[in-house]
Motif scaffolding. Structure first.
Motif, PDB file in Angstrom:
ATOM      1  N   ARG A  88       0.842  -1.203   0.000  1.00 43.50           N
ATOM      2  CA  ARG A  88       0.000   0.000   0.000  1.00 43.50           C
ATOM      3  C   ARG A  88       0.872   1.246   0.000  1.00 43.50           C
ATOM      4  O   ARG A  88       0.377   2.360  -0.153  1.00 43.50           O
ATOM      5  CB  ARG A  88      -0.900   0.014   1.233  1.00 43.50           C
ATOM      6  CG  ARG A  88      -1.901  -1.136   1.275  1.00 43.50           C
ATOM      7  CD  ARG A  88      -2.633  -1.174   2.597  1.00 43.50           C
ATOM      8  NE  ARG A  88      -3.428  -2.390   2.744  1.00 43.50           N
ATOM      9  CZ  ARG A  88      -3.864  -2.868   3.899  1.00 43.50           C
ATOM     10  NH1 ARG A  88      -3.597  -2.210   5.028  1.00 43.50           N
ATOM     11  NH2 ARG A  88      -4.563  -3.987   3.949  1.00 43.50           N
ATOM     12  N   ASP A  89       2.163   1.043   0.194  1.00 37.20           N
ATOM     13  CA  ASP A  89       3.132   2.131   0.261  1.00 37.20           C
ATOM     14  C   ASP A  89       3.735   2.369  -1.123  1.00 37.20           C
ATOM     15  O   ASP A  89       4.235   1.441  -1.760  1.00 37.20           O
ATOM     16  CB  ASP A  89       4.236   1.779   1.258  1.00 37.20           C
ATOM     17  CG  ASP A  89       5.281   2.864   1.357  1.00 37.20           C
ATOM     18  OD1 ASP A  89       4.989   3.900   1.984  1.00 37.20           O
ATOM     19  OD2 ASP A  89       6.375   2.680   0.794  1.00 37.20           O
ATOM     20  N   MET A  90       3.714   3.599  -1.585  1.00 35.95           N
ATOM     21  CA  MET A  90       4.217   3.935  -2.920  1.00 35.95           C
ATOM     22  C   MET A  90       5.690   3.578  -3.068  1.00 35.95           C
ATOM     23  O   MET A  90       6.124   3.090  -4.121  1.00 35.95           O
ATOM     24  CB  MET A  90       3.999   5.415  -3.202  1.00 35.95           C
ATOM     25  CG  MET A  90       2.579   5.766  -3.553  1.00 35.95           C
ATOM     26  SD  MET A  90       2.128   5.334  -5.271  1.00 35.95           S
ATOM     27  CE  MET A  90       2.984   6.643  -6.157  1.00 35.95           C
ATOM     28  N   THR A 111      -2.573   2.019  -5.576  1.00 41.70           N
ATOM     29  CA  THR A 111      -1.148   2.279  -5.354  1.00 41.70           C
ATOM     30  C   THR A 111      -0.310   1.738  -6.506  1.00 41.70           C
ATOM     31  O   THR A 111       0.610   2.418  -6.988  1.00 41.70           O
ATOM     32  CB  THR A 111      -0.682   1.640  -4.025  1.00 41.70           C
ATOM     33  OG1 THR A 111      -1.519   2.103  -2.970  1.00 41.70           O
ATOM     34  CG2 THR A 111       0.760   2.013  -3.727  1.00 41.70           C
ATOM     35  N   ALA A 140       1.828   4.296  -8.913  1.00 41.10           N
ATOM     36  CA  ALA A 140       3.283   4.189  -8.998  1.00 41.10           C
ATOM     37  C   ALA A 140       3.731   3.925 -10.430  1.00 41.10           C
ATOM     38  O   ALA A 140       4.677   4.558 -10.928  1.00 41.10           O
ATOM     39  CB  ALA A 140       3.789   3.091  -8.077  1.00 41.10           C
TER      40      ALA A 140
END
Length: 230
Positions: free
Chosen positions: A110-112, A150, A154
Motif C-alpha cells: 500500500r506504500d508507494m 497504489t 506508482a
C-alpha cells in the motif's frame, strides 16, 4: 440451401505471457511462436510480462506471492537473461511484472515507495538483459492483475502504460488443454470489434506443450491472430 452464417465475425486476438522467463518452458513457447505470422505477414510479435527475480525457494516466495499461490516456481530475468535476450531478438515486447511477483494486497504494497522499488528493481534486471528504457515501450501488468490504486499510481508516475487482458485459465490448478480451449472460445466468441488480448503463462507446462496446437485450431476456426499492440 442457404449456407449457415456465423452469428458474428470471428474475433481477432493477440498473445501475452506472464511470469517467465523459465528454461524449457519459455524456450518452448518461443519455439512455437516462431511458426506464426501476424497480420502483416511478418514473424508474430507477442508480449512477455516477465519477473525480475522471483524467489527460487518456496518459503522465500511466501513473503511476496499471494497466500493462495500454488505455482511458486516462477521466472527470473536475473537468472535467465539469455531468454530475455532471445525474446527481444525475435521481435517480442517485454513488460514489467515487478521484481518478485508481488501480491498487491500485502500491507507493505500500500506504500508507494515499496511499489516503486519493485518497478525500478525490475528495470535493473531488464536492462542487464538488453532492454533499453529510452526506446522500448514502458508496459506494466500487475501480478494477479491486481491493479490497485497504489500499483496504478506508482506505475503511471514512472511512465508506464497499464496493460490488462483476459486470462485463458492455464494457471488454474487442474486445468488441461480442453478447459483452456473452452475459456479461449468463450472470450473469442463474445462479439467485439476490438482484438482480445489473451493472457497465458509461459511457465506452465500445458502452455509450453500445447501452444502451437491451440493457435493452429483457433486460426482454422477463422480467428485472426495479430501482433501484440497496446
Amino acid at each position: 440451401m442457404t449456407p449457415h452464417k456465423p452469428a458474428h465475425t470471428p474475433r481477432p486476438f493477440m498473445l501475452s505471457f506472464d511470469d517467465g522467463p523459465l528454461p524449457r518452458k519459455t524456450d518452448a513457447v518461443l519455439d512455437a511462436l516462431s511458426r506464426f505470422r501476424g497480420e502483416d505477414g511478418k514473424p508474430l510479435r507477442a508480449g512477455f510480462f516477465m519477473i525480475g527475480d522471483a524467489p527460487a525457494r518456496f518459503l522465500a516466495g511466501r513473503q511476496y506471492f499471494a497466500p493462495y499461490e500454488l505455482w511458486w516456481r516462477k521466472g527470473s530475468m536475473r537468472r535467465h537473461p539469455e531468454l530475455v535476450a532471445r525474446a527481444l531478438a525475435e521481435g517480442h515486447m517485454i513488460g514489467n511484472h515487478t521484481v518478485h511477483h508481488v501480491w498487491a494486497r500485502w500491507p507493505v504494497y500500500r506504500d508507494m515507495d515499496a511499489v516503486r522499488s519493485e518497478i525500478h528493481g525490475w528495470e535493473a534486471h531488464a536492462e542487464a538483459a538488453g532492454w533499453h528504457p529510452a526506446t522500448a515501450p514502458r508496459l506494466f501488468r500487475a501480478p494477479y492483475l491486481l491493479h490497485t490504486p497504489t500499483m496504478t499510481a506508482a506505475a503511471t508516475e514512472l511512465g508506464y502504460r497499464i496493460v490488462g487482458g483476459q486470462t485463458v485459465g492455464d494457471a488454474t490448478p487442474g486445468n488441461g488443454l480442453r478447459a483452456i480451449e473452452q475459456q479461449i472460445r468463450r472470450i473469442l466468441n463474445t462479439p467485439d470489434t476490438q482484438p482480445a488480448l489473451l493472457i497465458f503463462h509461459d511457465i506452465r507446462p500445458v502452455t509450453a506443450h500445447h501452444l502451437g496446437t491451440l493457435l493452429d485450431r483457433l486460426q482454422h476456426e477463422g480467428h485472426d491472430l495479430r501482433h501484440f499492440s497496446v
